[in-house]
Design a protein around this motif. Sequence first.
Motif, mmCIF file in Angstrom:
data_model
loop_
_atom_site.group_PDB
_atom_site.id
_atom_site.type_symbol
_atom_site.label_atom_id
_atom_site.label_comp_id
_atom_site.label_asym_id
_atom_site.label_seq_id
_atom_site.Cartn_x
_atom_site.Cartn_y
_atom_site.Cartn_z
ATOM 1 N N UNK A 194 0.911 -1.295 0.043
ATOM 2 C CA UNK A 194 0.035 0.136 0.138
ATOM 3 C C UNK A 194 0.794 1.226 0.127
ATOM 4 N N UNK A 195 0.458 2.033 -0.918
ATOM 5 C CA UNK A 195 1.270 3.365 -1.172
ATOM 6 C C UNK A 195 0.866 4.027 0.261
ATOM 7 N N UNK A 196 1.875 5.000 0.858
ATOM 8 C CA UNK A 196 1.586 5.833 1.818
ATOM 9 C C UNK A 196 1.138 7.117 1.255
ATOM 10 N N UNK A 197 1.055 8.110 2.341
ATOM 11 C CA UNK A 197 0.674 9.405 1.855
ATOM 12 C C UNK A 197 1.505 10.279 0.865
ATOM 13 N N UNK A 198 2.998 10.118 1.086
ATOM 14 C CA UNK A 198 3.817 10.770 0.457
ATOM 15 C C UNK A 198 3.948 10.019 -1.000
ATOM 16 N N UNK A 199 3.904 8.690 -1.018
ATOM 17 C CA UNK A 199 3.864 7.716 -2.244
ATOM 18 C C UNK A 199 2.584 8.109 -3.069
ATOM 19 N N UNK A 200 1.540 8.277 -2.405
ATOM 20 C CA UNK A 200 0.488 8.612 -3.258
ATOM 21 C C UNK A 200 0.536 10.092 -3.828
ATOM 22 N N UNK A 201 0.852 10.863 -3.257
ATOM 23 C CA UNK A 201 1.030 12.357 -3.651
ATOM 24 C C UNK A 201 1.938 12.519 -4.926
ATOM 25 N N UNK A 202 2.759 11.407 -4.829
ATOM 26 C CA UNK A 202 3.738 11.301 -6.106
ATOM 27 C C UNK A 202 3.462 10.434 -7.206
ATOM 28 N N UNK A 203 2.153 10.026 -7.308
ATOM 29 C CA UNK A 203 1.459 9.342 -8.446
ATOM 30 C C UNK A 203 1.411 10.569 -9.498
ATOM 31 N N UNK A 204 1.264 10.150 -10.841
ATOM 32 C CA UNK A 204 1.296 11.139 -11.871
ATOM 33 C C UNK A 204 -0.164 11.658 -11.867
ATOM 34 N N UNK A 205 -0.531 12.740 -11.225
ATOM 35 C CA UNK A 205 -1.635 13.425 -11.554
ATOM 36 C C UNK A 205 -1.692 14.436 -12.278
ATOM 37 N N UNK A 206 -2.670 14.961 -12.767
ATOM 38 C CA UNK A 206 -2.850 16.026 -13.784
ATOM 39 C C UNK A 206 -2.599 17.248 -12.986
ATOM 40 N N UNK A 207 -3.371 17.607 -11.641
ATOM 41 C CA UNK A 207 -3.130 18.608 -10.860
ATOM 42 C C UNK A 207 -2.454 17.997 -9.648
ATOM 43 N N UNK A 208 -1.679 19.048 -8.984
ATOM 44 C CA UNK A 208 -1.024 18.757 -7.769
ATOM 45 C C UNK A 208 -1.865 18.107 -6.913
ATOM 46 N N UNK A 209 -1.373 16.936 -5.922
ATOM 47 C CA UNK A 209 -2.394 16.855 -4.815
ATOM 48 C C UNK A 209 -1.625 17.576 -3.596
ATOM 49 N N UNK A 210 -2.345 17.842 -2.601
ATOM 50 C CA UNK A 210 -2.045 18.405 -1.356
ATOM 51 C C UNK A 210 -1.524 17.285 -0.229
ATOM 52 N N UNK A 211 -0.405 17.487 0.069
ATOM 53 C CA UNK A 211 0.133 16.828 1.026
ATOM 54 C C UNK A 211 0.620 17.455 2.324
ATOM 55 N N UNK A 212 0.134 16.963 3.325
ATOM 56 C CA UNK A 212 0.483 17.779 4.846
ATOM 57 C C UNK A 212 1.227 16.743 5.411
ATOM 58 N N UNK A 213 2.551 17.158 5.501
ATOM 59 C CA UNK A 213 3.436 16.458 6.351
ATOM 60 C C UNK A 213 3.352 17.322 7.833
#
Length: 386
Positions: A198-217
């Motif tokens: 399972x991808x974690x939050x950072x790994x999911x944020x780095x998937x190739x999305x057309x628009x940026x995902x918002x990642x809260x660290x």
Amino acid sequence: MTGAAQFEGNGTGAGSARLPRPWWIYRGTGLPLHDIELADVLPGAPPWRTFTGSSASVDGDGTGGAQAPVEPPAPPQDEAELRRRLGAAREGMVADPTEVDLVNAALILRRPLLVTGRPGTGKSSLAYRISRELGLGRVLRWPVTSRTTLSSGLYRYDAVGRIHAAATSDSRAASPAPEGAPSGAGDAPSSDIGAFLELGPLGTALLPHALPRVLLVDEFDKSDMDLPNDLLDVFEAGEFTVPELARLRGHRPVVEARSDDPDRTVLIRDGRVRCREFPLVVITSNDEREFPPAFLRRCLHLHVREPERDRLADIVAAHLGSRDDDPRVAELIRLFAERSAQENGLATDQLLNSIWLATSGAYSRGADWEALLRAVWHRLDGVREP
């Protein structure tokens, strides 16, 4: 904090804050954009922050060209969570121009935003305000502790569970199903590697999305000393490798695994995850430690000061509705601002707690009110009251 240019937001809406600057995309109003698509107004990334990731669709060639497939849009943010964290979206919210400047700079430059300040000043809420206003969907939250590692943010692999599933499968395969049992009744749990990754939050944020995902660290200063340096390569490269999948690429190049988004799976090709739009990363810190210069160089830095009275009134109105006609609210905001200045900073949720006690009807205000208020507005620096 040394090693990076620092900008301070003062939590007020003075002067030019009420007039959006022409280059702003995010405006800090708390209201979702209307009649504007972010994809239409977001400038292209600088050449040194341009990434070419593409979704590992079964038919895709993985070249990352202009028409390369991307991941589906982010799932919507849960409205109940948004209201809990931000309150209601309302007209007239006062924007802090420094904060809005830095958010837009991070968005355009594709750089992480390091947000520092005392506890309770609204650092974590910023990620949710950005997502709600720009329509970027569910915020990916990575809470950091002293035991957090880079790999835990990127992905989790349950090797023990897979070994157990494989052993169970072998055992059942060796034992014939009882006569008359329905088809599939003796099937063992799948030992497919994707079921245990399972991808974690950072790994999911780095998937190739057309628009940026918002990642809260969140609460990054609680991390182990090595984590800031461990993140450097991921932030620069915009990609990472899952070794457990890379080893299989010769005979199984595409694997389906779970993402951090509930009920969503993704296809990973050759064990590599690479972004297309670098995520909007909000890293919060309570200023309890210094970070290495190499890490600071890759971030923009916003320092959030305690909100002043106008901003406090906006926060109260968002969470509790307009209380302009209640003199108790105005008096508590005034007293809170004074007490916060005296006590080296209080948290805004302490103000909300006191106003709820005073106005909800759950508490009958009496002679013990002052003592109760002091307890609710207790100091946050560990110093005991005299």
